[in-house]
Design a protein around this motif. Structure first.
Motif, PDB file in Angstrom:
ATOM      1  N   ALA A 231       0.971  -1.156   0.157  1.00 44.55           N
ATOM      2  CA  ALA A 231      -0.068   0.077  -0.034  1.00 44.55           C
ATOM      3  C   ALA A 231       0.823   1.192  -0.191  1.00 44.55           C
ATOM      4  N   LEU A 232       1.821   1.287   0.686  1.00 48.27           N
ATOM      5  CA  LEU A 232       2.936   2.418   0.901  1.00 48.27           C
ATOM      6  C   LEU A 232       3.473   2.784  -0.670  1.00 48.27           C
ATOM      7  N   THR A 233       3.538   1.698  -1.583  1.00 46.13           N
ATOM      8  CA  THR A 233       4.044   1.879  -2.754  1.00 46.13           C
ATOM      9  C   THR A 233       3.111   2.048  -3.817  1.00 46.13           C
ATOM     10  N   ASN A 234       1.934   1.368  -3.644  1.00 48.13           N
ATOM     11  CA  ASN A 234       1.056   1.300  -4.722  1.00 48.13           C
ATOM     12  C   ASN A 234      -0.211   1.809  -4.452  1.00 48.13           C
ATOM     13  N   LEU A 235      -0.465   2.785  -3.286  1.00 47.23           N
ATOM     14  CA  LEU A 235      -1.493   3.267  -3.217  1.00 47.23           C
ATOM     15  C   LEU A 235      -1.376   5.025  -3.857  1.00 47.23           C
ATOM     16  N   ASN A 236      -2.439   5.351  -4.539  1.00 44.47           N
ATOM     17  CA  ASN A 236      -2.306   6.835  -4.842  1.00 44.47           C
ATOM     18  C   ASN A 236      -2.371   7.709  -3.476  1.00 44.47           C
ATOM     19  N   GLU A 237      -1.898   8.997  -3.881  1.00 47.09           N
ATOM     20  CA  GLU A 237      -2.117  10.045  -3.008  1.00 47.09           C
ATOM     21  C   GLU A 237      -3.685  10.067  -2.280  1.00 47.09           C
ATOM     22  N   ASN A 238      -3.792  10.037  -1.081  1.00 48.49           N
ATOM     23  CA  ASN A 238      -5.147  10.263  -0.490  1.00 48.49           C
ATOM     24  C   ASN A 238      -5.699   8.661  -0.368  1.00 48.49           C
ATOM     25  N   GLY A 239      -5.217   7.688  -0.898  1.00 46.84           N
ATOM     26  CA  GLY A 239      -5.469   6.315  -0.980  1.00 46.84           C
ATOM     27  C   GLY A 239      -5.731   5.725   0.570  1.00 46.84           C
ATOM     28  N   VAL A 240      -6.796   4.701   0.373  1.00 45.10           N
ATOM     29  CA  VAL A 240      -7.200   4.223   1.733  1.00 45.10           C
ATOM     30  C   VAL A 240      -7.034   2.662   1.717  1.00 45.10           C
ATOM     31  N   LEU A 241      -6.371   2.133   2.687  1.00 43.35           N
ATOM     32  CA  LEU A 241      -6.131   0.672   2.976  1.00 43.35           C
ATOM     33  C   LEU A 241      -7.146   0.022   4.121  1.00 43.35           C
ATOM     34  N   PHE A 242      -7.873  -1.002   3.557  1.00 48.40           N
ATOM     35  CA  PHE A 242      -8.994  -1.878   4.519  1.00 48.40           C
ATOM     36  C   PHE A 242      -8.437  -3.239   4.649  1.00 48.40           C
ATOM     37  N   PHE A 243      -8.457  -3.418   6.087  1.00 49.44           N
ATOM     38  CA  PHE A 243      -8.255  -4.802   6.289  1.00 49.44           C
ATOM     39  C   PHE A 243      -9.365  -5.418   7.170  1.00 49.44           C
ATOM     40  N   GLU A 244      -9.742  -6.940   7.051  1.00 48.34           N
ATOM     41  CA  GLU A 244     -10.418  -7.442   8.078  1.00 48.34           C
ATOM     42  C   GLU A 244      -9.371  -8.111   8.694  1.00 48.34           C
ATOM     43  N   ILE A 245      -9.449  -8.267  10.183  1.00 45.32           N
ATOM     44  CA  ILE A 245      -8.435  -8.561  11.060  1.00 45.32           C
ATOM     45  C   ILE A 245      -8.946  -9.651  12.204  1.00 45.32           C
ATOM     46  N   ASN A 246      -7.813 -10.321  12.707  1.00 51.29           N
ATOM     47  CA  ASN A 246      -7.912 -11.061  13.893  1.00 51.29           C
ATOM     48  C   ASN A 246      -8.550 -10.174  15.071  1.00 51.29           C
ATOM     49  N   GLN A 247      -9.604 -10.407  15.612  1.00 52.99           N
ATOM     50  CA  GLN A 247     -10.276  -9.608  16.634  1.00 52.99           C
ATOM     51  C   GLN A 247      -9.460  -9.559  18.095  1.00 52.99           C
ATOM     52  N   TYR A 248      -8.396 -10.507  18.122  1.00 54.02           N
ATOM     53  CA  TYR A 248      -7.391 -10.537  19.317  1.00 54.02           C
ATOM     54  C   TYR A 248      -6.145  -9.437  18.855  1.00 54.02           C
ATOM     55  N   LEU A 249      -6.033  -9.003  17.695  1.00 52.07           N
ATOM     56  CA  LEU A 249      -4.836  -8.271  17.358  1.00 52.07           C
ATOM     57  C   LEU A 249      -5.163  -6.892  16.814  1.00 52.07           C
ATOM     58  N   GLY A 250      -6.298  -6.383  17.184  1.00 53.06           N
ATOM     59  CA  GLY A 250      -6.740  -5.190  16.937  1.00 53.06           C
ATOM     60  C   GLY A 250      -5.662  -3.980  17.295  1.00 53.06           C
ATOM     61  N   LYS A 251      -5.164  -3.942  18.217  1.00 53.86           N
ATOM     62  CA  LYS A 251      -4.319  -2.964  18.734  1.00 53.86           C
ATOM     63  C   LYS A 251      -3.111  -3.158  18.181  1.00 53.86           C
ATOM     64  N   GLU A 252      -2.499  -4.224  17.945  1.00 52.87           N
ATOM     65  CA  GLU A 252      -1.287  -4.629  17.366  1.00 52.87           C
ATOM     66  C   GLU A 252      -1.267  -4.322  15.874  1.00 52.87           C
ATOM     67  N   THR A 253      -2.198  -4.608  15.202  1.00 55.61           N
ATOM     68  CA  THR A 253      -2.289  -4.025  13.714  1.00 55.61           C
ATOM     69  C   THR A 253      -2.591  -2.614  13.670  1.00 55.61           C
ATOM     70  N   LYS A 254      -3.222  -1.876  14.417  1.00 59.96           N
ATOM     71  CA  LYS A 254      -3.165  -0.437  14.322  1.00 59.96           C
ATOM     72  C   LYS A 254      -1.849  -0.027  14.581  1.00 59.96           C
ATOM     73  N   GLN A 255      -1.203  -0.573  15.761  1.00 61.11           N
ATOM     74  CA  GLN A 255       0.134   0.047  15.836  1.00 61.11           C
ATOM     75  C   GLN A 255       1.275  -0.310  14.649  1.00 61.11           C
ATOM     76  N   MET A 256       0.869  -1.142  14.209  1.00 58.33           N
ATOM     77  CA  MET A 256       1.924  -1.568  13.093  1.00 58.33           C
ATOM     78  C   MET A 256       1.608  -0.676  11.781  1.00 58.33           C
ATOM     79  N   LEU A 257       0.432  -0.279  11.504  1.00 60.15           N
ATOM     80  CA  LEU A 257       0.331   0.774  10.468  1.00 60.15           C
ATOM     81  C   LEU A 257       0.643   2.255  10.892  1.00 60.15           C
ATOM     82  N   LEU A 258       0.550   2.466  12.249  1.00 60.27           N
ATOM     83  CA  LEU A 258       1.130   3.738  12.429  1.00 60.27           C
ATOM     84  C   LEU A 258       2.375   3.782  12.479  1.00 60.27           C
ATOM     85  N   ASP A 259       3.309   2.812  12.616  1.00 62.42           N
ATOM     86  CA  ASP A 259       4.557   2.708  12.966  1.00 62.42           C
ATOM     87  C   ASP A 259       5.180   2.836  11.353  1.00 62.42           C
ATOM     88  N   LYS A 260       4.311   2.697  10.422  1.00 64.68           N
ATOM     89  CA  LYS A 260       4.820   2.437   8.794  1.00 64.68           C
ATOM     90  C   LYS A 260       4.315   3.679   8.423  1.00 64.68           C
TER      91      LYS A 260
END
Length: 282
Positions: A231-260
């Motif tokens: 997504a960092l390479t292939n999203l256009n400007e103002n692009g949006v990334l959507f995931f379905e996620i593991n319910q137990y790993l919501g905070k970890e997934t969010k932090q990973m995206l923020l870190d990137k």
């Protein structure tokens, strides 16, 4: 055998394996699919005689249900977002929570006036890509999957639903090159950890493709990290990334995206109150 007698037989044969509400659901779906009857017909045509040929088919459904095979695989189709999809053991059975993800994508982008380009990674049956193409017909939708057999099913579903989706065989873990740019990237990747297998029902565990379900306990965000990099390479400007996620790993997934470096990272719960979706802006 009359329809009313078959219903009694159907319930008796499965009563030790499933709750009554689930047996009733199986019965109505089976009757509708096999005999082309509606729900009201079950009550108004109770004396309808079932032919021997149809009885053979109906009894085979019962035998497969006794082996805890999913009714969707037995009948060969299911409904997702109001559309019919062919399913088999090469693809996951679409879930209601994934319908919520499609709705979130639609609500987020349907007001945009430009023609959007959307990528669905790990498309499986094609349910996300096809539903979005149906709901947002001006969009250009591309869909990846590592499984060629899954893509065969997805292509049949696109034909069934009369949409044009560009399906591509692609392994995102080994092939890092994607030439196109997209306004939206969506993925429902494998996210069930091996340690969570005990929570999975036998009809899922013993029938649905493990390739699309499970990840290593030691690297549960493997696919999310890779797709985030894409997504960092292939999203256009103002692009949006959507995931379905593991319910137990919501905070970890969010932090990973923020870190990137993603912005406006939103964690969303499904109708059952579980952290099930996440959205991030590039």
């Amino acid at each position: 055998m009359k329809l009313k007698d078959f219903r009694t037989f159907f319930n008796k044969e499965l009563s030790n394996l499933y709750p009554k509400t689930e047996i009733d659901a199986f019965f109505f779906r089976t009757i509708e699919h096999t005999l082309n009857l509606q729900l009201t017909d079950v009550f108004t045509k109770q004396d309808l005689l079932i032919t021997d040929d149809n009885m053979t088919v109906l009894k085979s459904v019962i035998e497969r249900l006794k082996k805890e095979e999913p009714i969707q695989y037995i009948l060969g189709e299911t409904e997702f977002y109001g559309y019919t999809f062919k399913v088999n053991s090469d693809v996951l059975i679409p879930r209601p929570e994934t319908e919520e993800l499609v709705s979130w994508v639609k609500e987020t982008v349907e007001h945009k006036k430009t023609k959007l380009s959307i990528l669905d990674i790990g498309t499986g049956s094609g349910c996300i890509a096809i539903s979005i193409q149906k709901e947002l017909p001006t969009t250009k939708v591309t869909a990846f999957d590592i499984s060629e057999k899954a893509l065969e099913t997805a292509k049949k579903n696109a034909e069934l639903n009369k949409v044009n989706v560009n399906f591509i065989h692609h392994d995102i873990l080994s092939n890092t090159t994607i030439n196109d740019k997209f306004d939206v990237i969506i993925s429902n990747p494998p996210y069930v950890r091996e340690l969570e297998k005990d929570e999975i029902k036998n009809n899922v565990l013993n029938n649905e493709p493990h390739l699309a379900l499970f990840v290593d306990d030691n690297n549960p965000l493997l696919f999310y990290k890779r797709i985030a990099d894409i997504a960092l390479t292939n999203l256009n400007e103002n692009g949006v990334l959507f995931f379905e996620i593991n319910q137990y790993l919501g905070k970890e997934t969010k932090q990973m995206l923020l870190d990137k470096g993603f912005k406006n990272v939103v964690l969303k719960s499904d109708l059952f109150g579980n952290h099930r979706m996440i959205k991030a802006n590039f």
